[in-house]
Motif scaffolding. Structure first.
Motif, PDB file in Angstrom:
ATOM      1  N   GLN A  57      46.387  10.887 -24.376  1.00 53.78           N
ATOM      2  CA  GLN A  57      46.470  11.981 -23.409  1.00 53.78           C
ATOM      3  C   GLN A  57      46.267  13.323 -24.104  1.00 53.78           C
ATOM      4  O   GLN A  57      45.646  14.232 -23.549  1.00 53.78           O
ATOM      5  CB  GLN A  57      47.798  11.942 -22.666  1.00 53.78           C
ATOM      6  CG  GLN A  57      47.881  10.791 -21.691  1.00 53.78           C
ATOM      7  CD  GLN A  57      49.130  10.832 -20.846  1.00 53.78           C
ATOM      8  OE1 GLN A  57      49.576  11.898 -20.436  1.00 53.78           O
ATOM      9  NE2 GLN A  57      49.690   9.670 -20.564  1.00 53.78           N
ATOM     10  N   LYS A  96      50.947  13.764 -14.417  1.00 54.52           N
ATOM     11  CA  LYS A  96      51.480  13.302 -15.704  1.00 54.52           C
ATOM     12  C   LYS A  96      52.903  13.802 -15.906  1.00 54.52           C
ATOM     13  O   LYS A  96      53.765  13.082 -16.418  1.00 54.52           O
ATOM     14  CB  LYS A  96      50.571  13.747 -16.842  1.00 54.52           C
ATOM     15  CG  LYS A  96      49.247  13.017 -16.825  1.00 54.52           C
ATOM     16  CD  LYS A  96      48.311  13.514 -17.902  1.00 54.52           C
ATOM     17  CE  LYS A  96      46.979  12.789 -17.757  1.00 54.52           C
ATOM     18  NZ  LYS A  96      46.062  13.024 -18.813  1.00 54.52           N
ATOM     19  N   LYS A  99      55.120  11.603 -13.887  1.00 51.76           N
ATOM     20  CA  LYS A  99      55.234  10.280 -14.500  1.00 51.76           C
ATOM     21  C   LYS A  99      56.261  10.302 -15.636  1.00 51.76           C
ATOM     22  O   LYS A  99      57.117   9.426 -15.726  1.00 51.76           O
ATOM     23  CB  LYS A  99      53.876   9.826 -15.030  1.00 51.76           C
ATOM     24  CG  LYS A  99      53.921   8.494 -15.728  1.00 51.76           C
ATOM     25  CD  LYS A  99      52.598   8.131 -16.343  1.00 51.76           C
ATOM     26  CE  LYS A  99      52.757   6.878 -17.182  1.00 51.76           C
ATOM     27  NZ  LYS A  99      51.630   6.621 -18.034  1.00 51.76           N
ATOM     28  N   LEU A 160      54.367  19.578 -19.650  1.00 55.60           N
ATOM     29  CA  LEU A 160      54.014  18.246 -20.142  1.00 55.60           C
ATOM     30  C   LEU A 160      54.281  18.117 -21.642  1.00 55.60           C
ATOM     31  O   LEU A 160      54.787  17.090 -22.106  1.00 55.60           O
ATOM     32  CB  LEU A 160      52.552  17.935 -19.824  1.00 55.60           C
ATOM     33  CG  LEU A 160      52.073  16.539 -20.202  1.00 55.60           C
ATOM     34  CD1 LEU A 160      52.890  15.451 -19.492  1.00 55.60           C
ATOM     35  CD2 LEU A 160      50.591  16.395 -19.893  1.00 55.60           C
TER      36      LEU A 160
END
Length: 171
Positions: A57, A96, A99, A160
């Protein structure tokens, strides 16, 4: 073969995409320079990260950051075509974030950075990302036009990166 040492920056000026010359101290140059610094910090973080999912990622994010930096280096008046940083890019990061937030216990780990080398490196990248975000805000507040998704992307990315660090330190 041409050289990267053109000497055109020896007087403190640099060229933007589209050809305009500006001071190397301009807010636009500061903004995309900080994004470049962020990209390098992410490269280091990725190089010491043992978590394959996070590493993959991160590489995808680095590729997006090249586009984001190019967006900042190109005044809107010089831009052609679709903006490279789209609302979909921001939504992908948001997904993301959701998640990683769903991982049990991740939001309870407010550890001090440095418990794990890779986690600490993502925390360093997060702080650079926040600085890039502040640079872009100053650029916008100065009256310069900036693609609106750039700021949202950086904001979501810093969230993130915090989660990446927590996951690496939590597991």
């Amino acid at each position: 073969m041409s050289s990267i040492s053109t000497k055109t920056g020896d007087t403190g000026q640099t060229g933007l995409a589209g050809g305009a010359r500006v001071s190397k101290a301009s807010l636009r140059v500061e903004s995309y320079g900080t994004v470049d610094e962020l990209n390098s910090a992410l490269g280091f973080a990725r190089s010491i990260c043992d978590d394959q999912e996070i590493a993959l990622q991160t590489k995808a994010i680095q590729q997006e950051l090249f586009k984001l930096g190019a967006t900042l280096a190109t005044p809107i008046t010089s831009r052609k075509g679709e903006p490279p940083v789209t609302a979909e890019s921001v939504e992908t990061l948001t997904g993301k974030v959701h998640k990683f937030e769903a991982l049990e216990g991740i939001l309870t780990d407010w550890s001090v950075p440095g418990e794990h080398p890779a986690g600490a490196s993502y925390d360093v990248a997060r702080t650079i990302c926040r600085r890039a975000e502040r640079c872009v805000v100053r650029l916008m507040e100065s009256g310069e036009a900036v693609e609106p998704n750039v700021l949202a992307y950086l904001n979501r990315l810093s969230d993130l990166l915090w989660l990446f660090s927590r996951k690496l330190e939590f597991t």
